[in-house]
Design a protein around this motif. Structure first.
Motif, PDB file in Angstrom:
ATOM      1  N   VAL A 194       1.101  -0.988  -0.104  1.00  0.00           N
ATOM      2  CA  VAL A 194       0.019  -0.271   0.256  1.00  0.00           C
ATOM      3  C   VAL A 194       0.531   1.145   0.064  1.00  0.00           C
ATOM      4  O   VAL A 194       1.555   1.551   1.183  1.00  0.00           O
ATOM      5  N   PHE A 195       1.062   1.848  -1.140  1.00  0.00           N
ATOM      6  CA  PHE A 195       0.803   3.063  -1.132  1.00  0.00           C
ATOM      7  C   PHE A 195       0.473   4.344  -1.574  1.00  0.00           C
ATOM      8  O   PHE A 195      -0.786   4.512  -2.081  1.00  0.00           O
ATOM      9  N   ILE A 196       1.213   5.485  -1.060  1.00  0.00           N
ATOM     10  CA  ILE A 196      -0.103   6.766  -1.747  1.00  0.00           C
ATOM     11  C   ILE A 196       1.278   8.010  -1.924  1.00  0.00           C
ATOM     12  O   ILE A 196       2.323   8.083  -0.915  1.00  0.00           O
ATOM     13  N   LYS A 197       0.873   8.353  -2.778  1.00  0.00           N
ATOM     14  CA  LYS A 197       1.182   9.321  -3.680  1.00  0.00           C
ATOM     15  C   LYS A 197       0.386  10.970  -3.297  1.00  0.00           C
ATOM     16  O   LYS A 197      -0.180  10.850  -3.901  1.00  0.00           O
ATOM     17  N   ASP A 198       1.346  12.097  -3.832  1.00  0.00           N
ATOM     18  CA  ASP A 198       1.168  13.755  -4.397  1.00  0.00           C
ATOM     19  C   ASP A 198       0.826  13.195  -6.020  1.00  0.00           C
ATOM     20  O   ASP A 198       1.041  13.061  -6.510  1.00  0.00           O
ATOM     21  N   ALA A 199      -0.655  14.601  -5.440  1.00  0.00           N
ATOM     22  CA  ALA A 199      -1.351  14.867  -6.839  1.00  0.00           C
ATOM     23  C   ALA A 199      -0.061  15.382  -7.913  1.00  0.00           C
ATOM     24  O   ALA A 199       0.033  15.754  -9.148  1.00  0.00           O
ATOM     25  N   VAL A 200       0.717  16.274  -7.523  1.00  0.00           N
ATOM     26  CA  VAL A 200       1.112  17.353  -7.686  1.00  0.00           C
ATOM     27  C   VAL A 200       2.750  16.740  -8.967  1.00  0.00           C
ATOM     28  O   VAL A 200       2.903  16.783  -9.940  1.00  0.00           O
ATOM     29  N   GLU A 201       3.434  16.534  -7.955  1.00  0.00           N
ATOM     30  CA  GLU A 201       4.430  15.705  -8.126  1.00  0.00           C
ATOM     31  C   GLU A 201       4.972  14.510  -8.412  1.00  0.00           C
ATOM     32  O   GLU A 201       6.079  13.263  -9.183  1.00  0.00           O
ATOM     33  N   GLN A 202       3.700  13.900  -8.140  1.00  0.00           N
ATOM     34  CA  GLN A 202       3.687  11.927  -7.989  1.00  0.00           C
ATOM     35  C   GLN A 202       4.903  11.343  -7.145  1.00  0.00           C
ATOM     36  O   GLN A 202       5.341  10.610  -7.222  1.00  0.00           O
ATOM     37  N   ARG A 203       4.819  12.077  -5.452  1.00  0.00           N
ATOM     38  CA  ARG A 203       6.380  11.950  -4.823  1.00  0.00           C
ATOM     39  C   ARG A 203       5.218  11.074  -3.506  1.00  0.00           C
ATOM     40  O   ARG A 203       4.577  11.692  -3.293  1.00  0.00           O
ATOM     41  N   ASP A 233      12.354   5.434   4.078  1.00  0.00           N
ATOM     42  CA  ASP A 233      13.392   6.390   4.525  1.00  0.00           C
ATOM     43  C   ASP A 233      13.703   5.981   2.649  1.00  0.00           C
ATOM     44  O   ASP A 233      14.239   7.760   2.612  1.00  0.00           O
ATOM     45  N   GLU A 234      13.981   5.688   2.236  1.00  0.00           N
ATOM     46  CA  GLU A 234      14.767   5.425   0.602  1.00  0.00           C
ATOM     47  C   GLU A 234      13.032   6.095  -0.146  1.00  0.00           C
ATOM     48  O   GLU A 234      13.838   6.476  -1.000  1.00  0.00           O
ATOM     49  N   VAL A 235      11.994   5.303  -0.170  1.00  0.00           N
ATOM     50  CA  VAL A 235      10.820   5.933  -0.894  1.00  0.00           C
ATOM     51  C   VAL A 235      10.611   7.339  -0.540  1.00  0.00           C
ATOM     52  O   VAL A 235      10.055   8.311  -1.578  1.00  0.00           O
ATOM     53  N   LEU A 236      10.418   7.845   0.701  1.00  0.00           N
ATOM     54  CA  LEU A 236       9.517   8.868   1.047  1.00  0.00           C
ATOM     55  C   LEU A 236      10.195  10.182   0.350  1.00  0.00           C
ATOM     56  O   LEU A 236      10.798  10.648   0.607  1.00  0.00           O
ATOM     57  N   GLY A 237       9.624  10.800   0.481  1.00  0.00           N
ATOM     58  CA  GLY A 237       9.984  11.927  -0.381  1.00  0.00           C
ATOM     59  C   GLY A 237      10.212  12.165  -2.088  1.00  0.00           C
ATOM     60  O   GLY A 237      10.719  13.306  -2.507  1.00  0.00           O
ATOM     61  N   ASN A 238      10.277  11.064  -2.539  1.00  0.00           N
ATOM     62  CA  ASN A 238      10.682  10.836  -4.178  1.00  0.00           C
ATOM     63  C   ASN A 238       9.536  10.505  -4.590  1.00  0.00           C
ATOM     64  O   ASN A 238       8.507   9.539  -4.399  1.00  0.00           O
ATOM     65  N   ASN A 239       9.941  10.347  -6.401  1.00  0.00           N
ATOM     66  CA  ASN A 239       9.053   9.618  -6.877  1.00  0.00           C
ATOM     67  C   ASN A 239       9.477   8.284  -7.875  1.00  0.00           C
ATOM     68  O   ASN A 239      10.603   7.966  -7.871  1.00  0.00           O
ATOM     69  N   ALA A 240       8.729   7.482  -8.833  1.00  0.00           N
ATOM     70  CA  ALA A 240       9.259   6.658  -9.665  1.00  0.00           C
ATOM     71  C   ALA A 240      10.284   7.376  -9.837  1.00  0.00           C
ATOM     72  O   ALA A 240      11.524   6.328 -10.471  1.00  0.00           O
ATOM     73  N   ALA A 241      10.323   9.036 -11.245  1.00  0.00           N
ATOM     74  CA  ALA A 241      11.624   8.851 -12.097  1.00  0.00           C
ATOM     75  C   ALA A 241      13.000   8.587 -10.944  1.00  0.00           C
ATOM     76  O   ALA A 241      14.747   8.295 -11.213  1.00  0.00           O
ATOM     77  N   ASP A 242      13.268   8.965  -9.269  1.00  0.00           N
ATOM     78  CA  ASP A 242      14.331   8.496  -8.694  1.00  0.00           C
ATOM     79  C   ASP A 242      14.995   7.448  -7.773  1.00  0.00           C
ATOM     80  O   ASP A 242      16.077   7.342  -7.376  1.00  0.00           O
ATOM     81  N   LEU A 243      13.925   6.149  -8.336  1.00  0.00           N
ATOM     82  CA  LEU A 243      14.052   5.290  -8.106  1.00  0.00           C
ATOM     83  C   LEU A 243      14.212   3.994  -8.820  1.00  0.00           C
ATOM     84  O   LEU A 243      15.184   2.931  -8.634  1.00  0.00           O
ATOM     85  N   LEU A 244      13.579   3.923  -9.786  1.00  0.00           N
ATOM     86  CA  LEU A 244      13.972   3.656 -11.054  1.00  0.00           C
ATOM     87  C   LEU A 244      13.821   3.366 -12.040  1.00  0.00           C
ATOM     88  O   LEU A 244      14.323   4.789 -12.708  1.00  0.00           O
ATOM     89  N   GLU A 245      14.283   3.058 -13.814  1.00  0.00           N
ATOM     90  CA  GLU A 245      14.977   3.070 -14.467  1.00  0.00           C
ATOM     91  C   GLU A 245      14.460   4.109 -15.723  1.00  0.00           C
ATOM     92  O   GLU A 245      12.759   4.264 -14.919  1.00  0.00           O
TER      93      GLU A 245
END
Length: 480
Positions: free
Chosen positions: A210-219, A236-248
């Motif tokens: 279960v995860f939740i993102k904000d609508a503006v930047e999908q963080r 800690d690695e995920v919060l504040g980041n979006n998919a572009a910061d984690l995946l190809e």
């Protein structure tokens, strides 16, 4: 001149009466204003005393509203006649409150406090206090204390826009402020906190991501424990980041396109099967649902995502599909039963061999339908014993078709156990060996068997096909 003098005295008397009336009217207005303030207003003296320089507040004025808040009349606190206001502050809150007051007085800045008090009825209430230090230079401070009435003096500090400036010539004269009862608000906050803690505990322990993102930047703003396990990233690695910061880039763009689709449609998007390449876990197959969350005005606020790893289940599904094809297309008859031996499924080969379709066999035990008068009782007993014990069984047995004709099958039965060790059922594979059985006969015996039937020819078939083998086995056992 005398008339003029008397006239002057009359005028002076009228002016004095007008001033007194105006003063009383002003005092009444102040009292009404204080009475209508939602809370208890106060003015207190501020003194430093004690070896550690504690800040002592002594109430010079305290409105009657304090009785509704504390249960004590305001007169109890004026000049500490019965008790000091500090005496009803909860012991666990006194230190923090005093530190905040000292800091406010030292910096000449307003203070805002929230603390508990001990009411007269023994209950504990929460209060909100806001105030500020009123400071003046030395001589002015003494004049203000001596020259103002109690209420007028207080309100002149509260109502006027005092903005003290800290300097070496400025000293604190009073502390002016207001005290509000916030018990109900605190109770509501505590109830909300407990509800949030409960819901968070539920979400954290769900077996799905279960995860939740904000609508503006999908963080990401929420990431539960199952998400950590599934995707291989800690909270800690995920919060504040979006998919572009984690995946190809291609994966991130794909997920972002999904998010935009969610908001464009305003509806839940269900992706039954998606393949995603994860840096820590490689290729995984996910079943994902994404739900848009809107604010009160209908504007996009969040995206709620729920993902389940179905990689292993898809592998199992593929294997079962292949096995089903094999079982369905094999030339051998296949029977699947439950733990009690009742049929749940048969394949096409079984129907071809026995003449019975699935609908006719469903829920029945194979032996009740297929076995007949000439089925060997010893074989039946061995078969039932193996099934009762949940053990494999391999034997040749004589069965009967739907049309009443007999046939020989080589029967192999295997038990099916769950991971818990509980018996789930049995799978039986039968191979029609009737031709093999007839093949060991001479042409004359085969014709006789077809003419008179199996029962009358049992002795002939026994001696021809199994007699020598049985004799050899018996001699071997005797030799031992």
């Amino acid at each position: 001149m005398q008339i003029s003098s008397n006239s002057s005295k009359v005028k002076n008397g009228d002016r004095h009466n007008e001033d007194s009336s105006s003063l009383l009217s002003s005092e009444e207005r102040y009292k009404n204003l204080v009475a209508n303030i939602p809370g208890a207003v106060y003015r207190c003296n501020c003194d430093w005393t004690g070896p550690d320089g504690e800040l002592i507040r002594t109430m010079a004025f305290l409105s009657e509203a304090v009785q509704e808040i504390s249960g004590y009349p305001s007169s109890d606190f004026i000049n500490d006649r019965v008790r000091s206001f500090a005496s009803i502050i909860h012991p666990q809150d006194r230190k923090n409150m005093e530190e905040a007051l000292i800091k406010s007085v030292a910096t000449r800045t307003p203070y805002i406090l929230e603390y508990r008090i001990l009411r007269a009825d023994g209950e504990i209430s929460w209060v909100y206090e806001k105030g500020q230090a009123v400071c003046c230079e030395g001589d002015e401070a003494r004049e203000r204390k001596e020259g103002q009435g109690e209420i007028e003096e207080f309100l002149s500090g509260v109502v006027s826009s005092v903005s003290p400036i800290a300097n070496s010539l400025c000293q604190v004269v009073y502390l002016d402020g207001v005290i509000l009862d916030i018990t109900e608000r605190k109770r509501a906050e505590e109830k909300l906190r407990k509800t949030q803690d409960f819901l968070n505990a539920v979400l954290q322990n769900l077996p799905v991501s279960v995860f939740i993102k904000d609508a503006v930047e999908q963080r990401f703003i929420y990431w539960n424990a199952a998400s950590e396990e599934l995707f291989g990233y800690s909270r800690d690695e995920v919060l504040g980041n979006n998919a572009a910061d984690l995946l190809e880039a291609d994966q991130a763009n794909y997920l972002q396109a999904q998010d935009l689709e969610v908001f464009a449609t305003g509806k839940e998007v269900d992706i039954p099967e998606e393949i995603i390449q994860l840096p820590h876990r490689g290729k995984r197959i996910l079943h994902t649902k994404k739900v848009p969350l809107f604010d009160a005005d209908g504007a996009p606020k969040y995206i709620l995502g729920i993902s389940q790893d179905i990689t292993e289940s898809k592998k199992t599904e593929t294997e079962l599909s292949r096995l089903a094809i094999v079982a369905q297309k094999t030339q051998n008859g296949v029977i699947i039963t439950d733990a009690q031996g009742c049929i749940e499924w048969v394949n096409e080969a079984f129907t071809r061999i026995s003449g019975y379709v699935l609908e006719e066999m469903l829920g029945k035990k194979p032996g009740d339908v297929l076995q007949g008068p000439q089925t060997d009782p010893l074989t039946i007993a061995q078969l039932r014993s193996a099934l009762d014990k949940g053990e494999p069984f391999n034997q040749e047995i004589y069965n009967y078709r739907k049309d009443g004709k007999g046939y020989w099958v080589a029967l192999s039965i295997a038990p099916i156990y769950r991971e818990t060790g509980e018996l789930e059922g049995f799978i039986a594979v039968e191979t029609d060996i009737t031709r093999r059985a007839f093949g060991c006969l001479t042409p004359t015996a085969a014709r006789l068997l077809r003419t008179v039937g199996w029962p009358k020819c049992w002795g002939i078939l026994w001696r021809k096909c199994w007699g020598d083998r049985y004799l050899s086995l018996s001699m071997t056992r005797l030799g031992k």
